[in-house]
Motif scaffolding. Structure first.
Motif, PDB file in Angstrom:
ATOM      1  N   SER A   1       1.237  -1.339  -0.830  1.00  0.00           N
ATOM      2  CA  SER A   1       0.229  -0.111  -0.132  1.00  0.00           C
ATOM      3  C   SER A   1       0.625   1.095   0.312  1.00  0.00           C
ATOM      4  CB  SER A   1      -0.714   0.536   1.471  1.00  0.00           C
ATOM      5  OG  SER A   1      -0.251   0.613   2.270  1.00  0.00           O
ATOM      6  N   MET A   2       0.355   2.158  -0.373  1.00  0.00           N
ATOM      7  CA  MET A   2       0.706   3.614  -0.438  1.00  0.00           C
ATOM      8  C   MET A   2       1.513   4.173   0.700  1.00  0.00           C
ATOM      9  SD  MET A   2       1.346   4.784  -3.857  1.00  0.00           S
ATOM     10  CE  MET A   2       1.358   6.134  -4.184  1.00  0.00           C
ATOM     11  N   ARG A   3       0.370   3.889   1.515  1.00  0.00           N
ATOM     12  CA  ARG A   3       0.380   4.163   3.342  1.00  0.00           C
ATOM     13  C   ARG A   3       1.162   3.654   3.774  1.00  0.00           C
ATOM     14  NH1 ARG A   3      -3.146   6.544   5.458  1.00  0.00           N
ATOM     15  NH2 ARG A   3      -4.774   6.070   4.751  1.00  0.00           N
ATOM     16  N   ASP A   4       1.979   2.261   3.045  1.00  0.00           N
ATOM     17  CA  ASP A   4       3.257   1.732   3.961  1.00  0.00           C
ATOM     18  C   ASP A   4       4.095   2.295   3.607  1.00  0.00           C
ATOM     19  OD1 ASP A   4       1.330  -0.354   5.360  1.00  0.00           O
ATOM     20  OD2 ASP A   4       1.115  -1.508   4.101  1.00  0.00           O
ATOM     21  N   ILE A   5       3.868   1.904   2.025  1.00  0.00           N
ATOM     22  CA  ILE A   5       5.362   3.228   1.854  1.00  0.00           C
ATOM     23  C   ILE A   5       5.732   4.204   2.482  1.00  0.00           C
ATOM     24  CG2 ILE A   5       6.257   4.354  -0.331  1.00  0.00           C
ATOM     25  CD1 ILE A   5       4.982   2.215  -2.067  1.00  0.00           C
ATOM     26  N   ALA A   6       4.539   5.465   2.874  1.00  0.00           N
ATOM     27  CA  ALA A   6       5.010   6.360   3.281  1.00  0.00           C
ATOM     28  C   ALA A   6       5.038   5.835   4.709  1.00  0.00           C
ATOM     29  CB  ALA A   6       3.618   7.353   3.502  1.00  0.00           C
ATOM     30  N   ARG A   7       4.729   5.505   5.751  1.00  0.00           N
ATOM     31  CA  ARG A   7       4.968   4.884   6.682  1.00  0.00           C
ATOM     32  C   ARG A   7       6.704   4.610   6.701  1.00  0.00           C
ATOM     33  NH1 ARG A   7       1.675   0.924   7.946  1.00  0.00           N
ATOM     34  NH2 ARG A   7      -0.531   2.330   8.294  1.00  0.00           N
ATOM     35  N   ARG A   8       7.509   3.581   5.467  1.00  0.00           N
ATOM     36  CA  ARG A   8       8.204   3.872   5.854  1.00  0.00           C
ATOM     37  C   ARG A   8       8.994   4.929   5.584  1.00  0.00           C
ATOM     38  NH1 ARG A   8       9.082  -2.099   4.993  1.00  0.00           N
ATOM     39  NH2 ARG A   8      11.558  -1.566   4.918  1.00  0.00           N
ATOM     40  N   ALA A   9       9.347   5.744   5.076  1.00  0.00           N
ATOM     41  CA  ALA A   9       9.617   6.316   4.681  1.00  0.00           C
ATOM     42  C   ALA A   9       9.806   8.005   5.575  1.00  0.00           C
ATOM     43  CB  ALA A   9       8.744   7.021   2.643  1.00  0.00           C
ATOM     44  N   GLU A  10       8.948   8.086   6.595  1.00  0.00           N
ATOM     45  CA  GLU A  10       8.898   8.409   7.324  1.00  0.00           C
ATOM     46  C   GLU A  10       7.750   9.634   7.229  1.00  0.00           C
ATOM     47  OE1 GLU A  10      12.728   7.995   9.639  1.00  0.00           O
ATOM     48  OE2 GLU A  10      12.128   6.180  10.456  1.00  0.00           O
ATOM     49  N   VAL A  11       7.756   9.697   6.258  1.00  0.00           N
ATOM     50  CA  VAL A  11       6.757  11.144   5.676  1.00  0.00           C
ATOM     51  C   VAL A  11       5.010  10.866   5.637  1.00  0.00           C
ATOM     52  CG1 VAL A  11       8.629  11.201   3.964  1.00  0.00           C
ATOM     53  CG2 VAL A  11       6.257   9.939   3.013  1.00  0.00           C
ATOM     54  N   GLY A  12       4.402  11.822   5.397  1.00  0.00           N
ATOM     55  CA  GLY A  12       3.108  12.073   5.495  1.00  0.00           C
ATOM     56  C   GLY A  12       1.826  11.078   4.008  1.00  0.00           C
ATOM     57  N   LEU A  13       1.165  10.402   3.948  1.00  0.00           N
ATOM     58  CA  LEU A  13       0.446  10.597   2.760  1.00  0.00           C
ATOM     59  C   LEU A  13       0.491  11.184   1.965  1.00  0.00           C
ATOM     60  CD1 LEU A  13      -0.408   7.467   1.692  1.00  0.00           C
ATOM     61  CD2 LEU A  13      -2.643   7.920   2.377  1.00  0.00           C
ATOM     62  N   ALA A  14       0.018  12.666   2.407  1.00  0.00           N
ATOM     63  CA  ALA A  14       0.107  13.398   1.806  1.00  0.00           C
ATOM     64  C   ALA A  14       1.381  13.947   1.054  1.00  0.00           C
ATOM     65  CB  ALA A  14      -1.109  14.816   2.651  1.00  0.00           C
ATOM     66  N   THR A  15       2.284  13.449   1.249  1.00  0.00           N
ATOM     67  CA  THR A  15       3.348  13.951   1.259  1.00  0.00           C
ATOM     68  C   THR A  15       4.116  12.956  -0.140  1.00  0.00           C
ATOM     69  OG1 THR A  15       3.860  15.900   2.520  1.00  0.00           O
ATOM     70  CG2 THR A  15       6.181  14.451   1.612  1.00  0.00           C
ATOM     71  N   LEU A  16       3.800  12.266   0.579  1.00  0.00           N
ATOM     72  CA  LEU A  16       3.501  10.886  -0.533  1.00  0.00           C
ATOM     73  C   LEU A  16       3.214  11.036  -1.937  1.00  0.00           C
ATOM     74  CD1 LEU A  16       5.242   7.558  -1.761  1.00  0.00           C
ATOM     75  CD2 LEU A  16       3.071   7.357  -0.819  1.00  0.00           C
ATOM     76  N   LEU A  17       1.459  11.365  -1.551  1.00  0.00           N
ATOM     77  CA  LEU A  17       0.686  11.827  -3.070  1.00  0.00           C
ATOM     78  C   LEU A  17       0.761  13.462  -3.658  1.00  0.00           C
ATOM     79  CD1 LEU A  17      -2.951  10.796  -1.306  1.00  0.00           C
ATOM     80  CD2 LEU A  17      -1.487   9.325  -2.918  1.00  0.00           C
ATOM     81  N   ARG A  18       1.745  13.556  -2.995  1.00  0.00           N
ATOM     82  CA  ARG A  18       2.251  14.550  -3.374  1.00  0.00           C
ATOM     83  C   ARG A  18       2.890  15.019  -4.633  1.00  0.00           C
ATOM     84  NH1 ARG A  18       1.952  17.566   0.349  1.00  0.00           N
ATOM     85  NH2 ARG A  18       3.547  17.347   1.788  1.00  0.00           N
ATOM     86  N   HIS A  19       3.589  13.559  -4.508  1.00  0.00           N
ATOM     87  CA  HIS A  19       4.993  13.581  -4.840  1.00  0.00           C
ATOM     88  C   HIS A  19       4.401  12.793  -6.497  1.00  0.00           C
ATOM     89  CE1 HIS A  19       8.073  15.989  -3.468  1.00  0.00           C
ATOM     90  NE2 HIS A  19       7.942  14.836  -2.332  1.00  0.00           N
ATOM     91  N   PHE A  20       3.688  11.668  -6.289  1.00  0.00           N
ATOM     92  CA  PHE A  20       3.479  10.510  -7.008  1.00  0.00           C
ATOM     93  C   PHE A  20       1.872  10.857  -6.082  1.00  0.00           C
ATOM     94  CE2 PHE A  20       7.122   9.840  -5.417  1.00  0.00           C
ATOM     95  CZ  PHE A  20       8.705   9.435  -6.364  1.00  0.00           C
TER      96      PHE A  20
END
Length: 187
Positions: free
Chosen positions: A28-47
Motif C-alpha cells: 500500500s501507498m500508506r505502508d510506503i509513506a510510513r516506511r519513508a517516515e513521511v505523511g501520506l499527503a507528502t507521498l501523494l504530492r510527489h506520486f
C-alpha cells in the motif's frame, strides 16, 4: 523542485524500491509513506497515483533494459543475443514482484503512466527477434507481440515462488521454442 522536495522525492523512491522488492507491487501507498517516515499527503504530492510511483521507480530500470537491447542489437550472433535478452528481462521482472502484471496491463493502455516504457521494451524485443529471424535462427511465424506475450508469461511464472528456482531452465525452454538453431554460448 526545491532542494528539500527533491530530497524527499529521492528518499521516497529509495524506500519504495526496498519495500516493493520485499513485499511486491501490491504494497500500500500508506505502508510506503510510513516506511519513508513521511505523511501520506507528502507521498501523494510527489506520486499522485500508484502507477506514477511505479513509473518513477521502473523508468530507470526499463531505460537500462532498453539500452541493453540496443547493445545486443549490435551482436553478430542475434540468436544468442535473444537468449541474453530473455535473461536480462527475467532479472528485471524478478527485481519487483508483481511488476509484470502491471506492465501487461499498461502495455495496451496509452493513458497509463507506464505505457511509453512498456512500448520501448516491446519495440526492443521485436527488433531483437527480427534480427534473429533475418539471421535464420528464430522462427519466422512469430512477431514482436508474440514474443512480448511469451516474455510476460515467463516473467509471471518466475514471480511465483514455485517456479522461481527454475528461472534459467525456463529461459532455455523459451529459447528452444523460438530459436530454430541453438546459439553458441547460451549456457
Amino acid at each position: 523542485m526545491r532542494a528539500d522536495a527533491r530530497k524527499n522525492y529521492s528518499h521516497i523512491l529509495a524506500v519504495a524500491r526496498t519495500v516493493i522488492s520485499e513485499h511486491g507491487a501490491d504494497v500500500s501507498m500508506r505502508d510506503i509513506a510510513r516506511r519513508a517516515e513521511v505523511g501520506l499527503a507528502t507521498l501523494l504530492r510527489h506520486f499522485p497515483t500508484r502507477e506514477a510511483l511505479f513509473e518513477a521507480l521502473l523508468c530507470t530500470n526499463l531505460d537500462a533494459l532498453t539500452q541493453k537491447a540496443g547493445e545486443l542489437e549490435a551482436s553478430d550472433a542475434p540468436g544468442a543475443a535473444l537468449v541474453t535478452w530473455f535473461r536480462e528481462w527475467l532479472a528485471f521482472a524478478q527485481s519487483y514482484r508483481g511488476v509484470v502484471a502491471m506492465m501487461a496491463a499498461a502495455h495496451t493502455n496509452p493513458e497509463s503512466a507506464l505505457y511509453a516504457s512498456c512500448a520501448a521494451v516491446h519495440s526492443a524485443s521485436a527488433r531483437l527477434l527480427l534480427l534473429a529471424q533475418a539471421e535464420g535462427t528464430a522462427r519466422a511465424d512469430m512477431n514482436g507481440d508474440d514474443l512480448f506475450a511469451l516474455m510476460t508469461a515467463l516473467g509471471w511464472a518466475v514471480d511465483q515462488p514455485s517456479f522461481a528456482p527454475r528461472a534459467d531452465h525456463l529461459v532455455l525452454l523459451l529459447a528452444s521454442a523460438i530459436l530454430t538453431s541453438r546459439p553458441s554460448g547460451d549456457g
